[in-house]
Design an enzyme around this catalytic site. Sequence first.
Site, short mmCIF file in Angstrom:
data_model
loop_
_atom_site.label_atom_id
_atom_site.label_comp_id
_atom_site.label_asym_id
_atom_site.label_seq_id
_atom_site.Cartn_x
_atom_site.Cartn_y
_atom_site.Cartn_z
N MET A 91 9.53 -0.21 0.89
CA MET A 91 8.15 -0.86 0.16
C MET A 91 8.49 -2.04 0.36
O MET A 91 9.07 -2.19 -0.87
CB MET A 91 8.83 0.07 -0.90
CG MET A 91 8.48 1.85 0.13
SD MET A 91 8.12 3.20 -1.63
CE MET A 91 10.07 2.52 -2.49
N ALA A 92 7.22 -3.01 0.05
CA ALA A 92 6.86 -4.11 -0.01
C ALA A 92 6.31 -3.88 -1.74
O ALA A 92 5.89 -3.18 -2.07
CB ALA A 92 5.49 -4.88 0.19
N CYS A 151 2.75 -0.11 9.92
CA CYS A 151 1.92 -1.15 8.75
C CYS A 151 0.45 0.10 8.89
O CYS A 151 0.00 -0.67 9.89
CB CYS A 151 1.71 -2.14 8.61
SG CYS A 151 0.40 -2.55 7.32
N LYS A 176 10.78 1.48 12.80
CA LYS A 176 10.29 2.80 11.77
C LYS A 176 9.15 2.43 12.53
O LYS A 176 8.49 1.45 12.81
CB LYS A 176 10.60 2.87 10.21
CG LYS A 176 9.83 3.01 9.49
CD LYS A 176 10.17 3.00 8.06
CE LYS A 176 8.94 3.45 6.50
NZ LYS A 176 8.29 3.04 6.90
N GLY A 188 8.37 11.41 4.91
CA GLY A 188 6.48 11.72 4.82
C GLY A 188 7.09 12.48 4.23
O GLY A 188 7.51 13.38 4.39
C1 LIG Z 1 4.44 0.41 -1.98
C2 LIG Z 1 4.37 0.83 -0.44
C3 LIG Z 1 5.46 -0.69 0.10
C4 LIG Z 1 5.52 0.46 1.31
N1 LIG Z 1 5.95 -1.34 2.31
C5 LIG Z 1 6.85 -0.55 3.55
C6 LIG Z 1 7.47 -2.12 4.50
O1 LIG Z 1 6.99 -3.24 3.98
N2 LIG Z 1 7.76 -1.71 5.59
C7 LIG Z 1 7.56 -0.07 5.76
O2 LIG Z 1 8.08 -0.14 7.28
N3 LIG Z 1 6.93 0.91 5.44
C8 LIG Z 1 6.90 0.49 4.19
N4 LIG Z 1 6.10 1.77 3.63
C9 LIG Z 1 5.99 2.87 3.73
C10 LIG Z 1 7.53 2.95 3.43
O3 LIG Z 1 8.12 3.05 3.83
C11 LIG Z 1 7.40 5.09 3.69
O4 LIG Z 1 6.95 5.72 5.19
C12 LIG Z 1 5.84 5.70 3.64
O5 LIG Z 1 4.95 5.24 2.23
C13 LIG Z 1 5.99 7.74 3.52
O6 LIG Z 1 7.30 8.11 3.06
P1 LIG Z 1 6.81 8.39 1.32
O7 LIG Z 1 6.26 10.07 1.86
O8 LIG Z 1 7.94 9.41 1.07
O9 LIG Z 1 6.46 8.05 0.25
C14 LIG Z 1 6.22 0.88 2.30
C15 LIG Z 1 4.72 1.86 1.23
C16 LIG Z 1 4.45 2.12 -0.17
C17 LIG Z 1 3.85 2.91 -1.53
#
Ligand SMILES: Cc1cc2nc3c(=O)[nH]c(=O)nc-3n(C[C@H](O)[C@H](O)[C@H](O)COP(=O)(O)O)c2cc1C
Length: 388
Positions: free
Chosen positions: A27-28, A111, A151, A214
């Site tokens: 997560m960025a 993304c 991913k 997810g």
């Molecule tokens: C603040 C934020 C930053 C993210 N940055 C990235 C990233 O840098 N690389 C990436 O592959 N996914 C990124 N994601 C997506 C997450 O890795 C993940 O795929 C997405 O949040 C869904 O999973 P979750 O429901 O568990 O949050 C980001 C998500 C959030 C909320």
Amino acid sequence: MTTALAPTRSLRIGPIELDAPVVLAPMAGITNTAFRRLCREYGAGLYVSEMITTRALVERNDTTMRLIRHHESETPRSIQLYGVDPATVEAAVRMIVAEDHADHIDLNFGCPVPKVTRRGGGAALPWKLTLFRQIVERAVRAAGDLPLTIKMRKGIDADHLTYLEAGRIAEGAGVASIALHARTASEFYSGHADWSAITKLKETVTSVPVLGNGDIWSAGDAVRMMDETGCDGVVVGRGCLGRPWLFGDLARALGRPGAATGEPVDATLGFVARAFRRHAELLVEFFEDEGRGCRDIRKHVAWYFKGYPVGGELRASLATASTLAEIDDLLATMELDAPYPGEAAEGQRGRAGSPKRPALPDGWLDSREIGDDAGRALADAELHHSGG
Ligand SMILES: Cc1cc2nc3c(=O)[nH]c(=O)nc-3n(C[C@H](O)[C@H](O)[C@H](O)COP(=O)(O)O)c2cc1C
């Protein structure tokens, strides 16, 4: 009489054996070394860096060089890369290997941000099959003995799904695992992830682990995802925002006996306040700057204290504190023995948003191949990336 053994759900990603089939989602702006260390203190699994753009890495941008650093306690070390140009991705992977920056590399094809997909990057890229294949093949080759994983999302929108083809291509290219965020780019973070897509990917990709991602908000959700989809592991993002101890719950629910380091969590307000304080202190260490660390913890305040009896004024003060001593004074005024609030602290947190029509380069959907003239616009996609 034979006794059935409880399944030990460890996960192997190439040579890396994890005590629990659990991955911290990149997560960025969040999964820097401070947050990764904190999550690791509670659980087991793989903790992936925030996304690093390959161009910035090969150009040795100062911020990027700081972002790829790991603390000595972090093993295995994992870096996520984002790139659109096969040669630059290959160069970035070679650099990581040659300079020993990581034990695992993940490539991001998920993304959904319009300014990235508009230039053909992020979740728009796997639509272009040859380009996708070139990036993955060259990265796998350059990674050598290091496991390289990908991913991705389901695709661009419901009419332009890419994940099954991309999964087959990546498997053929020799990746060590494949993670699917079960939404399309146009869904952004809205609605519910479609776990049935994880089942389909698992049926399609048979020789390497498939990881589901997810809407895992609790260890129970993770168990349910693995049972329902048959996936080999879970990737957890927003569910751990303000709750790094979720990795302890996950390791206890899914890992080998003893995978979690701590006792089951009784998340009183005092417990949460200690985790928040630890996070702030690790951020100060990461930035090597107390003011900067205390500013960065501000975005986590609402997540940590969601559902707890912490008033608006106190939350606002935490969001302006600029030293650890100020944070300590504020935490000391809380009702630290307030119990875990249950439901009010559970459920969705972090990004949500509504569906959007995906922004794409002109004519992007007309063919699955990419013309040479698209190269420059695509390279720009790397300059505007802000995560997944
Ligand atoms: C603040 C934020 C930053 C993210 N940055 C990235 C990233 O840098 N690389 C990436 O592959 N996914 C990124 N994601 C997506 C997450 O890795 C993940 O795929 C997405 O949040 C869904 O999973 P979750 O429901 O568990 O949050 C980001 C998500 C959030 C909320």
